[in-house]
Design a protein around this motif. Structure first.
Motif, PDB file in Angstrom:
ATOM      1  N   LEU A  88      -9.388   9.057   2.131  1.00  0.00           N
ATOM      2  CA  LEU A  88     -10.064   9.381   1.193  1.00  0.00           C
ATOM      3  C   LEU A  88     -11.669   9.668   0.664  1.00  0.00           C
ATOM      4  CD1 LEU A  88      -7.403   8.812  -2.066  1.00  0.00           C
ATOM      5  CD2 LEU A  88      -7.218  10.717  -0.306  1.00  0.00           C
ATOM      6  N   ARG A  89     -12.495   8.500   1.291  1.00  0.00           N
ATOM      7  CA  ARG A  89     -13.486   7.973   0.953  1.00  0.00           C
ATOM      8  C   ARG A  89     -13.586   7.254   1.990  1.00  0.00           C
ATOM      9  NH1 ARG A  89     -16.322   5.669  -4.585  1.00  0.00           N
ATOM     10  NH2 ARG A  89     -14.668   4.101  -3.825  1.00  0.00           N
ATOM     11  N   GLU A  90     -14.791   7.657   3.232  1.00  0.00           N
ATOM     12  CA  GLU A  90     -15.188   6.901   3.730  1.00  0.00           C
ATOM     13  C   GLU A  90     -16.281   5.835   2.889  1.00  0.00           C
ATOM     14  OE1 GLU A  90     -17.504   8.854   6.578  1.00  0.00           O
ATOM     15  OE2 GLU A  90     -16.036  10.214   7.016  1.00  0.00           O
ATOM     16  N   PRO A  91     -16.305   4.176   3.586  1.00  0.00           N
ATOM     17  CA  PRO A  91     -17.656   3.024   2.669  1.00  0.00           C
ATOM     18  C   PRO A  91     -18.755   3.568   2.712  1.00  0.00           C
ATOM     19  CG  PRO A  91     -17.102   3.007   5.374  1.00  0.00           C
ATOM     20  CD  PRO A  91     -16.014   3.999   5.136  1.00  0.00           C
ATOM     21  N   LEU A 127     -14.123   2.225   1.504  1.00  0.00           N
ATOM     22  CA  LEU A 127     -13.300   3.285   2.010  1.00  0.00           C
ATOM     23  C   LEU A 127     -11.874   3.128   1.392  1.00  0.00           C
ATOM     24  CD1 LEU A 127     -12.816   3.004   5.491  1.00  0.00           C
ATOM     25  CD2 LEU A 127     -10.637   3.028   4.439  1.00  0.00           C
ATOM     26  N   ASP A 128     -11.840   4.224   1.254  1.00  0.00           N
ATOM     27  CA  ASP A 128      -9.979   4.212   0.683  1.00  0.00           C
ATOM     28  C   ASP A 128      -9.206   5.475   1.397  1.00  0.00           C
ATOM     29  OD1 ASP A 128     -11.261   3.405  -1.941  1.00  0.00           O
ATOM     30  OD2 ASP A 128     -11.561   4.796  -2.912  1.00  0.00           O
ATOM     31  N   LEU A 129      -7.729   4.417   1.499  1.00  0.00           N
ATOM     32  CA  LEU A 129      -7.212   5.523   2.335  1.00  0.00           C
ATOM     33  C   LEU A 129      -5.868   6.380   0.955  1.00  0.00           C
ATOM     34  CD1 LEU A 129      -6.524   2.781   4.948  1.00  0.00           C
ATOM     35  CD2 LEU A 129      -8.131   5.093   4.875  1.00  0.00           C
ATOM     36  N   SER A 130      -5.344   6.789   1.273  1.00  0.00           N
ATOM     37  CA  SER A 130      -3.779   7.657   0.825  1.00  0.00           C
ATOM     38  C   SER A 130      -2.886   7.904   1.437  1.00  0.00           C
ATOM     39  CB  SER A 130      -3.996   8.995   0.802  1.00  0.00           C
ATOM     40  OG  SER A 130      -2.783   9.943  -0.285  1.00  0.00           O
ATOM     41  N   ALA A 178     -13.256  -0.892  11.800  1.00  0.00           N
ATOM     42  CA  ALA A 178     -12.133  -0.801  12.909  1.00  0.00           C
ATOM     43  C   ALA A 178     -11.643   0.627  12.653  1.00  0.00           C
ATOM     44  CB  ALA A 178     -11.111  -1.466  13.441  1.00  0.00           C
ATOM     45  N   CYS A 179     -11.223   0.273  11.252  1.00  0.00           N
ATOM     46  CA  CYS A 179      -9.996   1.474  10.943  1.00  0.00           C
ATOM     47  C   CYS A 179     -11.084   2.736  10.905  1.00  0.00           C
ATOM     48  CB  CYS A 179      -9.663   1.265   9.066  1.00  0.00           C
ATOM     49  SG  CYS A 179      -8.011   2.501   8.849  1.00  0.00           S
ATOM     50  N   TRP A 180     -12.181   2.427  10.258  1.00  0.00           N
ATOM     51  CA  TRP A 180     -13.460   4.186  10.023  1.00  0.00           C
ATOM     52  C   TRP A 180     -13.387   4.626  10.763  1.00  0.00           C
ATOM     53  CZ3 TRP A 180     -18.965   3.180   8.016  1.00  0.00           C
ATOM     54  CH2 TRP A 180     -19.192   4.197   8.123  1.00  0.00           C
ATOM     55  N   ALA A 227       0.686  -0.962  -0.255  1.00  0.00           N
ATOM     56  CA  ALA A 227       0.266   0.038  -0.056  1.00  0.00           C
ATOM     57  C   ALA A 227       1.000   1.276   0.387  1.00  0.00           C
ATOM     58  CB  ALA A 227      -1.060  -0.520   0.943  1.00  0.00           C
ATOM     59  N   VAL A 228       2.204   1.209   0.741  1.00  0.00           N
ATOM     60  CA  VAL A 228       3.201   2.239   1.393  1.00  0.00           C
ATOM     61  C   VAL A 228       3.154   2.832  -0.557  1.00  0.00           C
ATOM     62  CG1 VAL A 228       4.908   3.711   1.657  1.00  0.00           C
ATOM     63  CG2 VAL A 228       3.056   1.903   3.010  1.00  0.00           C
ATOM     64  N   ALA A 229       4.231   1.238  -1.471  1.00  0.00           N
ATOM     65  CA  ALA A 229       4.571   1.337  -2.774  1.00  0.00           C
ATOM     66  C   ALA A 229       3.438   2.501  -2.766  1.00  0.00           C
ATOM     67  CB  ALA A 229       5.443   0.677  -2.674  1.00  0.00           C
ATOM     68  N   ASN A 230       2.609   1.462  -3.215  1.00  0.00           N
ATOM     69  CA  ASN A 230       1.109   2.255  -4.050  1.00  0.00           C
ATOM     70  C   ASN A 230       0.575   3.235  -4.597  1.00  0.00           C
ATOM     71  OD1 ASN A 230       1.497  -0.183  -5.744  1.00  0.00           O
ATOM     72  ND2 ASN A 230      -0.212  -1.361  -4.216  1.00  0.00           N
ATOM     73  N   GLY A 231       1.152   3.576  -2.829  1.00  0.00           N
ATOM     74  CA  GLY A 231       0.927   5.223  -2.551  1.00  0.00           C
ATOM     75  C   GLY A 231      -0.686   5.327  -1.587  1.00  0.00           C
ATOM     76  N   GLY A 232      -1.264   4.321  -1.588  1.00  0.00           N
ATOM     77  CA  GLY A 232      -2.885   4.084  -1.120  1.00  0.00           C
ATOM     78  C   GLY A 232      -3.206   2.152  -0.821  1.00  0.00           C
ATOM     79  N   LEU A 233      -4.313   2.221  -0.846  1.00  0.00           N
ATOM     80  CA  LEU A 233      -5.410   2.288  -1.441  1.00  0.00           C
ATOM     81  C   LEU A 233      -6.819   1.117  -0.423  1.00  0.00           C
ATOM     82  CD1 LEU A 233      -5.113  -1.591   1.767  1.00  0.00           C
ATOM     83  CD2 LEU A 233      -4.427   1.422   2.820  1.00  0.00           C
ATOM     84  N   ARG A 234      -7.696   0.594  -1.189  1.00  0.00           N
ATOM     85  CA  ARG A 234      -9.406   0.242  -0.921  1.00  0.00           C
ATOM     86  C   ARG A 234      -8.965  -0.735   0.123  1.00  0.00           C
ATOM     87  NH1 ARG A 234     -13.900   1.032  -5.002  1.00  0.00           N
ATOM     88  NH2 ARG A 234     -13.417   2.905  -4.322  1.00  0.00           N
ATOM     89  N   LEU A 235      -9.527  -0.545   1.278  1.00  0.00           N
ATOM     90  CA  LEU A 235      -9.073  -1.682   2.495  1.00  0.00           C
ATOM     91  C   LEU A 235      -9.559  -2.783   2.522  1.00  0.00           C
ATOM     92  CD1 LEU A 235      -7.356  -1.448   5.042  1.00  0.00           C
ATOM     93  CD2 LEU A 235      -9.302  -0.304   6.358  1.00  0.00           C
TER      94      LEU A 235
END
Length: 428
Positions: A370-373, A389-392, A236-238, A105-113
């Motif tokens: 970035l976006r709530e689920p 749920l998108d994270l940067s 939990a992350c949300w 995720a760090v290498a890609n700059g983000g992820l959809r959790l």
């Protein structure tokens, strides 16, 4: 502290115990635990269990079995999910897989959790169960296919389904099960027939389970380990990313405190919202000194969201997250989110442990939400789905790692620091 996020047109707090003519609705924690602990006087009625044919199985699947057979099954598999085993035997594997996910995720700059959590939870469950001879990504997609089912109403005739819907349910269920057997279960069985390993599948073979028995058990463990933990990780992350104080406390805490926070999150936002049982004998329950008699053959709905926020059981501010909540003896910190009694979820320690392993590492990268689920509801398990749920992680990205691939079992495993396993404990 945080408030409930999985909200919608679901449930009401009163009456605390009622019979509506078709089923009992139990919203009282006291009455619910009395009923769930009434050993051998109820049988499983959720997950369309009463429509699953049993003549095909030499041993009834653990999800739908009851009585002495069920108790024996639970004792046999308990050692694979005990807190000490989870931490000592699988702890390093879980932390390695969590770290690999975060590194990507760090290498890609983000992820959809929610998507990342799916594969992670399937991989962890597959290691413990023994489904290790096939692609995790492909297995996850096959497991997801089980849940494309028509809606059900357990209180209605034929569970509210038409003949066409039951036929569609059979097609939607049997086709993924067939693919799951051919691609995932059969190769694992063949490998373990040649050489046993210390996993659930090897135990089932040694215990004389038939191929059909093993398939259904693998479906049970695979879907339970995937669905509930996937949603729990996302929820939990949300919570932790939208409550600065709670997130900071979690990120800085030792493992025992982190687990208390996670227990409160799943108490307030349980993944499975209803537990269904069929009474096989009269059961006396009480709420506030008011007795109720549940008669044999009555259908019972334990409304988990309501029992988990019962102020008489959970104390002050039951609708908010209060880590380390003071509870009376016999009351679980997770409420009834992992059920209770004979069908209490044996995977609770694993779910808490693997959720903490991933979420704690992820929050250490200081992700930006970035976006709530979006929330939808699964009618079969009576639970929520969280998607999108998108994270940067752009601030922490490392371009040099962009070509890194996922380490495979047995080779190129990343080195991880020593893991503190001391905080894991059983809360059932």
């Amino acid at each position: 502290m945080g408030i409930r996020k999985a909200v919608g047109a679901h449930g009401k707090a009163e009456p605390r115990v009622e019979f509506d003519g078709t089923m009992w609705k139990i919203r009282s924690y006291e009455a619910a635990t009395t009923m769930l602990r009434a050993r051998h006087r109820t049988t499983q009625a959720g997950f369309t269990a009463e429509k699953i044919p049993r003549g095909y199985f030499r041993k009834h699947p653990i999800l739908i079995s009851d009585g002495d057979d069920h108790d024996a099954q639970r004792r046999e598999v308990a050692r694979y999910f005990a807190p000490a085993v989870v931490s000592a035997k699988y702890g390093n594997f879980i932390h390695e897989r969590a770290q690999a996910l975060v590194d990507r995720a760090v290498a890609n700059g983000g992820l959809r959790l929610d998507e990342a959590a799916l594969n992670y939870s399937v991989e962890v469950t597959a290691e413990i169960v023994g489904l290790t001879e096939s692609s995790i990504d492909a297995m996850a997609k096959r497991l997801v296919g089980f849940f494309k089912q028509p809606p059900v109403d357990l209180a209605a005739p034929a569970m509210g389904r038409t003949r066409r819907q039951w036929a569609q349910a059979a097609v939607n269920g049997l086709m993924p099960i067939g693919r799951f057997y051919v691609r995932d279960v059969r190769p694992a069985i063949r490998t373990r027939r040649r050489r046993r390993r210390d996993d659930v599948l090897s135990h089932l073979l040694s215990a004389g389970y038939s191929t059909a028995d093993i398939l259904v058990e693998c479906v049970t463990y695979g879907t339970a380990g995937m669905v509930t933990t996937r949603e729990f990780i996302t929820m939990a992350c949300w919570h932790l990313l939208t409550d600065d104080d709670l997130g900071r406390r979690y990120a800085e805490a030792s493992q025992p405190i982190r687990l208390e926070i996670l227990e409160e999150i799943i108490r307030l936002d349980p993944v499975v919202g209803h537990l269904y049982r069929r009474a096989q004998a009269d059961i006396e329950v009480s709420d506030n000194g008011c007795p109720h008699t549940i008669s044999a053959d009555d259908l019972i709905d334990v409304c988990v969201r309501e029992t988990n926020t019962d102020p008489q059981a959970m104390g002050a501010a039951p609708d908010t997250i209060v880590p380390g909540r003071e509870l009376e003896r016999g009351k679980a910190a997770t409420g009834l989110s992992f059920s209770d009694g004979a069908h209490a979820c044996p995977g609770q320690p694993l779910a808490l442990y693997e959720t903490d392993a991933l979420v704690h590492k992820l929050l250490a990268t200081r992700p930006r939400l970035l976006r709530e689920p979006a929330i939808s509801w699964d009618n079969v398990i009576e639970g929520y789905r969280l998607r999108g749920l998108d994270l940067s992680l752009m601030e922490r990205s490392r371009p040099a790692a962009a070509g890194r691939s996922t380490p495979q079992r047995g080779r190129d495993k990343p080195q991880t620091p020593a893991v503190d396993h001391s905080g894991l404990r059983m809360t059932l």
